[in-house]
Design a protein around this motif. Structure first.
Motif, mmCIF file in Angstrom:
data_model
loop_
_atom_site.group_PDB
_atom_site.id
_atom_site.type_symbol
_atom_site.label_atom_id
_atom_site.label_comp_id
_atom_site.label_asym_id
_atom_site.label_seq_id
_atom_site.Cartn_x
_atom_site.Cartn_y
_atom_site.Cartn_z
ATOM 1 N N MET A 136 0.844 -1.213 0.000
ATOM 2 C CA MET A 136 0.000 0.000 0.000
ATOM 3 C C MET A 136 0.873 1.255 0.000
ATOM 4 N N ARG A 137 1.963 1.194 0.771
ATOM 5 C CA ARG A 137 2.861 2.354 0.831
ATOM 6 C C ARG A 137 3.449 2.626 -0.572
ATOM 7 N N ARG A 138 3.938 1.568 -1.191
ATOM 8 C CA ARG A 138 4.593 1.762 -2.495
ATOM 9 C C ARG A 138 3.591 2.298 -3.515
ATOM 10 N N PHE A 139 2.423 1.695 -3.517
ATOM 11 C CA PHE A 139 1.427 2.079 -4.521
ATOM 12 C C PHE A 139 0.932 3.511 -4.275
ATOM 13 N N SER A 140 0.590 3.813 -3.019
ATOM 14 C CA SER A 140 0.036 5.154 -2.769
ATOM 15 C C SER A 140 1.106 6.220 -3.004
#
Ligand code: F6P
Length: 569
Positions: A136-140
């Motif tokens: 989620m961190r990478r994508f957001s």
């Protein structure tokens, strides 16, 4: 214990260990029901200090409730007899406390910020929780930085979350609550199968810069799948290539096979697990819209805030355990004073969606009529939850809260510091927040109303004594209307996380006392089944012979005529 349930079953205390504590509370209620809270304050200078609590930086004031120290002792005795602590420990230990579905209830693992392992079926789930958080961190980060590009190479300006119930209410409420922190793409929500919802949402969007999040635990929900198909058709028609779906659709789900069957690349799927209940899933991949709107670090702050309350809930003694006390107070009014509802009144526009969120959290969890073992209950369970922000509500339904015949326990919430520069507004807002709980508690006797009429000359025009009496009666307030006040220093992501966890555990406590399974939602199934069967008949405008009662058939046929599907008008 007078009264009955909706089906006519006479009310009776729960059997077994709870019965004694229940009867003691009934007896206690008879003794204190005429006691005025204002008098309790007058005779006890330490009442506010003793009955207001600080938890994770939030101030929770329970002192305006119709309780004495003895009431709280009796209520905590009921919690103990009901096994609240054992059930809580079983939840944290990953035991399958969702008995009907044979599942663990481990949303607390999603926000476990300690090094402690969290076991489900003997397996530590923390590595997979952390892996999805990292994804989620990478994508957001990539979307927010403009590194994630759409099919035509443009950056994402708008995100649409398509989900419903637990896959919608939490993130929608949180994105709204944290709007002052919003510095990413615009995030909108579509939930209703009513075509107006997605039609309106898409109207002013550019497909090339729009990202869809399809949020569904099961990936089978009719509303979500219907909206997702419409969104996909809209995108593919505009961009002219099925391959565009891979850059514009991501899925948040527990069923990755269903995700891939829908045509979303599993690489664009964010997983969660069956031990996360839908209405407890904000903390999982379902929180992705929050991370996109305000940034992953702030989403983590939300988790931190919830974790701080989890730590309190799992370790504080019952008598000082704030969510336990909040839950017990709902039991107190619902089962011993006949209160039917519970009002949630945020003095904060940003929390406008909190009542709707808590409606699902509480009513889907505790709106149950059989015990965990499947026996019909003989006591009331979950209350009707409702509310809207103050001060708007003051000009709508507060009349009934102050002078109506029903007892409506209410939670009032406010942030000490606003997120905007208009301090003058905030002073007025806070003054109203304080005034309402004070007025609800102290009330005004007819004698006080009479004296005030005399002093202000307001009764001046009322020459005759009879009219003056009528006016004094209309202007008097019974008081002793119970409220909880919750003060947040400021509506930060962390404070919001703490607030929501407080409510989750209060709801857990109530379910434990009422002996219901707070983690299934079988009550939504019958309607879903019937709707699925009816779709075809509605399309044709003709009810199947003998398939329904006369009202349903009559309505269906009339709608068919009005839609011009069949003859007549
Ligand atoms: O209809 C109720 C419900 O099952 C909720 O419990 C759930 O949050 C919602 O539907 C959506 O379900 P899903 O996330 O599987 O689409």
């Amino acid at each position: 214990m007078a009264g009955s349930l909706a089906d006519g079953t006479p009310l009776a205390p729960p059997p077994g260990a709870r019965a004694g504590a229940w009867r003691a509370l009934e007896e206690h209620r008879r003794r204190i029901e005429r006691v005025r809270v204002a008098e309790l304050f007058a005779g006890d200078p330490g009442r506010f200090e003793r009955l207001s609590f600080e938890v994770a930086g939030l101030l929770v004031d329970l002192s305006k409730h119709r309780v004495t120290d003895e009431t709280l002792e009796l209520l905590t005795a009921l919690a103990r007899a009901a096994g609240v602590e054992a059930l809580r420990d079983a939840m944290f230990a990953g035991a399958p406390i969702n008995l009907s579905e044979g599942r663990a209830v481990m949303h607390v693992a999603l926000r476990n910020r300690s090094a402690r392992p969290m076991l489900v079926d003997g397996q530590d789930v923390m590595p997979q929780v952390r892996a999805v958080l990292e994804q989620m961190r990478r994508f957001s980060d990539a979307v927010r930085a403009g590194e994630w590009r759409g099919f035509t190479g443009e950056r994402v300006t708008d995100v649409i979350n398509i989900g419903i119930g637990g896959s919608h209410l939490g993130p929608q409420m949180a994105v709204r609550a944290l709007r002052p922190y919003a510095d990413g793409p615009r995030v909108r929500f579509v939930s209703n199968v009513d075509g107006a919802a997605i039609h309106d949402a898409l109207r002013d969007l550019d497909p090339a810069t729009t990202l869809f999040l399809i949020a569904s635990k099961t990936f089978t929900t009719l509303e979500t799948m219907t909206n997702a198909r419409t969104a996909r058709a809209w995108l593919v028609a505009a961009l002219g290539d099925e391959a565009a779906v891979a850059r514009h659709f991501v899925a948040l789900s527990t069923d990755l096979e269903a995700v891939s069957a829908f045509g979303i690349d599993p690489a664009n799927a964010f997983a969660f697990w069956d031990w996360v209940g839908g209405r407890y899933s904000l903390w999982s991949a379902i929180g992705l819209p929050v991370a996109l709107a305000v940034g992953f670090e702030r989403f983590e702050d939300l988790l931190e805030g919830a974790h701080a309350v989890d730590e309190h809930f799992r370790s504080a003694p019952l008598a000082r355990n704030v969510p336990v006390l909040m839950g017990l107070l709902n039991v107190w009014y619902g089962n011993f004073f006949g209160a039917e509802t519970w009002a949630v009144l945020p003095y904060d526009e940003s929390l406008a969606l909190l009542p709707a969120y808590l409606q699902q959290a509480s009513m889907e969890s505790n709106g149950k009529r059989v015990t965990r073992e499947g026996e019909p209950v003989t006591w009331h369970t979950g209350p009707i939850v409702w509310g809207q922000p103050g001060t708007d509500g003051q000009h709508a339904f507060f009349q009934l809260l102050h002078q109506g015949t029903r007892l409506v326990p209410a939670d009032f919430l406010v942030a000490a510091r606003p997120q905007h520069p208009l301090t003058e507004h905030h002073d007025i807002l806070v003054a109203n927040f304080l005034a309402q709980t004070e007025a609800l508690m102290t009330g005004r006797t007819p004698a006080e109303a009479r004296a005030r009429l005399a002093a202000t000359g307001a009764g001046g025009a009322t020459a005759d004594a009879e009219r003056l009496e009528r006016l004094a009666a209309a202007k008097s307030f019974p008081g002793d209307r119970p409220t909880t006040s919750i003060v947040l220093p400021q509506l930060t992501p962390r404070a919001l996380g703490s607030l929501l966890a407080l409510y989750e555990h209060a709801i857990f406590t109530q379910g434990a006392v009422w002996d219901v399974n707070s983690f299934d939602q079988m009550g939504v199934e019958l309607g879903k089944e019937l709707a699925a069967a009816l779709v075809d008949e509605v399309r044709r405008g003709v009810p199947d012979e003998g398939a329904h009662d006369a009202s349903t058939s009559g309505l269906l046929a009339a709608i068919g005529r009005m839609r011009g599907l069949t003859g007549g008008s």
